[in-house]
Design a protein around this motif. Structure first.
Motif, PDB file in Angstrom:
ATOM      1  N   ALA A   6      -1.016  -0.748  -7.142  1.00  0.00           N
ATOM      2  CA  ALA A   6      -2.240  -0.332  -7.035  1.00  0.00           C
ATOM      3  C   ALA A   6      -3.367  -1.301  -7.321  1.00  0.00           C
ATOM      4  CB  ALA A   6      -2.659   0.942  -7.397  1.00  0.00           C
ATOM      5  N   ARG A   7      -3.306  -1.754  -8.442  1.00  0.00           N
ATOM      6  CA  ARG A   7      -4.074  -2.632  -8.771  1.00  0.00           C
ATOM      7  C   ARG A   7      -4.165  -4.091  -7.904  1.00  0.00           C
ATOM      8  NH1 ARG A   7      -2.524  -1.660 -14.071  1.00  0.00           N
ATOM      9  NH2 ARG A   7      -1.343  -3.083 -14.234  1.00  0.00           N
ATOM     10  N   ALA A   8      -3.033  -4.530  -7.535  1.00  0.00           N
ATOM     11  CA  ALA A   8      -3.002  -5.465  -6.544  1.00  0.00           C
ATOM     12  C   ALA A   8      -3.490  -5.387  -5.251  1.00  0.00           C
ATOM     13  CB  ALA A   8      -1.715  -6.144  -6.503  1.00  0.00           C
ATOM     14  N   ALA A   9      -3.451  -4.108  -4.599  1.00  0.00           N
ATOM     15  CA  ALA A   9      -4.072  -3.687  -3.580  1.00  0.00           C
ATOM     16  C   ALA A   9      -5.459  -3.569  -3.605  1.00  0.00           C
ATOM     17  CB  ALA A   9      -3.479  -2.326  -3.032  1.00  0.00           C
ATOM     18  N   GLN A  10      -5.985  -3.307  -4.886  1.00  0.00           N
ATOM     19  CA  GLN A  10      -7.269  -2.973  -4.994  1.00  0.00           C
ATOM     20  C   GLN A  10      -8.096  -4.550  -4.908  1.00  0.00           C
ATOM     21  OE1 GLN A  10      -8.613   0.150  -6.605  1.00  0.00           O
ATOM     22  NE2 GLN A  10     -10.774  -0.474  -6.652  1.00  0.00           N
ATOM     23  N   ARG A  11      -7.171  -5.404  -5.557  1.00  0.00           N
ATOM     24  CA  ARG A  11      -7.857  -6.729  -5.897  1.00  0.00           C
ATOM     25  C   ARG A  11      -7.776  -7.304  -4.150  1.00  0.00           C
ATOM     26  NH1 ARG A  11      -4.568  -7.239 -10.487  1.00  0.00           N
ATOM     27  NH2 ARG A  11      -3.058  -8.038  -9.128  1.00  0.00           N
ATOM     28  N   ASP A  12      -6.954  -6.983  -3.404  1.00  0.00           N
ATOM     29  CA  ASP A  12      -7.087  -7.461  -2.099  1.00  0.00           C
ATOM     30  C   ASP A  12      -8.016  -7.035  -1.263  1.00  0.00           C
ATOM     31  OD1 ASP A  12      -4.602  -9.062  -2.653  1.00  0.00           O
ATOM     32  OD2 ASP A  12      -3.205  -7.314  -1.642  1.00  0.00           O
ATOM     33  N   VAL A  13      -8.346  -5.876  -1.381  1.00  0.00           N
ATOM     34  CA  VAL A  13      -9.610  -5.289  -0.771  1.00  0.00           C
ATOM     35  C   VAL A  13     -10.769  -5.701  -1.097  1.00  0.00           C
ATOM     36  CG1 VAL A  13     -10.787  -2.836  -0.632  1.00  0.00           C
ATOM     37  CG2 VAL A  13      -8.300  -3.041  -0.335  1.00  0.00           C
ATOM     38  N   VAL A  14     -10.889  -5.885  -2.521  1.00  0.00           N
ATOM     39  CA  VAL A  14     -12.379  -6.394  -2.951  1.00  0.00           C
ATOM     40  C   VAL A  14     -12.259  -7.985  -2.550  1.00  0.00           C
ATOM     41  CG1 VAL A  14     -13.315  -7.295  -5.157  1.00  0.00           C
ATOM     42  CG2 VAL A  14     -12.260  -4.989  -5.164  1.00  0.00           C
TER      43      VAL A  14
END
Length: 162
Positions: free
Chosen positions: A145-153
């Protein structure tokens, strides 16, 4: 590793001290050679269903049982990702004990002990992996989830395709 888990580290070192006391004391003062052990074993053998439990078999089972917590503790210290390091650690610890027993009066190093202790550590690792599986899955999901959030940011105008 030890600074992140101070209570676990203290508990691990206390148990390893107990293992050292049991395995590295001279045979004349060893807790495993007491009359109590022999009396309990004799009483157990009187029961028909436990007549198979000879001293050698009881010693083998005791060696396995003694190292199950070692496997659990080592796994918890190194983490589930590095379970194999805990297995190697259990084997190396057993090897060191068996080597040290060569110079201890009344102690006899035995390959069967090396095998039994390593099997005990591996059983402990397996138990630890089963017990920590839900937490490991939860941490892996959080990392994703954190990796996906970083990708979105990183790319706010574009959707990330994998």
């Amino acid at each position: 590793m030890f600074h992140r888990h101070p209570f676990l580290s203290v508990l691990t070192f206390a148990y390893l001290g107990f293992v050292g006391w049991v395995t590295l004391t001279p045979a004349s003062t060893a807790p495993t050679g007491s009359d109590l052990v022999l009396r309990v074993l004799d009483r157990l053998q009187r029961r028909e269903e436990l007549s198979w439990l000879t001293y050698d078999r009881a010693e083998l089972l005791a060696n396995i049982a003694l190292f199950v917590p070692v496997g659990v503790f080592l796994l918890l210290l190194v983490g589930t990702r590095f379970w194999w390091v805990a297995g190697i650690g259990g084997f190396l610890m057993t090897s060191a004990i068996e080597t040290a027993q060569r110079s201890i009066p009344g102690r006899v190093p035995d390959e069967r002990d090396l095998l039994a202790n390593t099997v005990g550590a591996l059983i402990g690792i397996a138990v630890g992996l089963v017990l920590t599986y839900p937490a490991s899955r939860r941490r892996a999901a959080q990392r994703r989830a954190r990796a996906a959030q970083r990708d979105v940011v990183r790319s706010p105008g574009r959707a990330s395709v994998r």
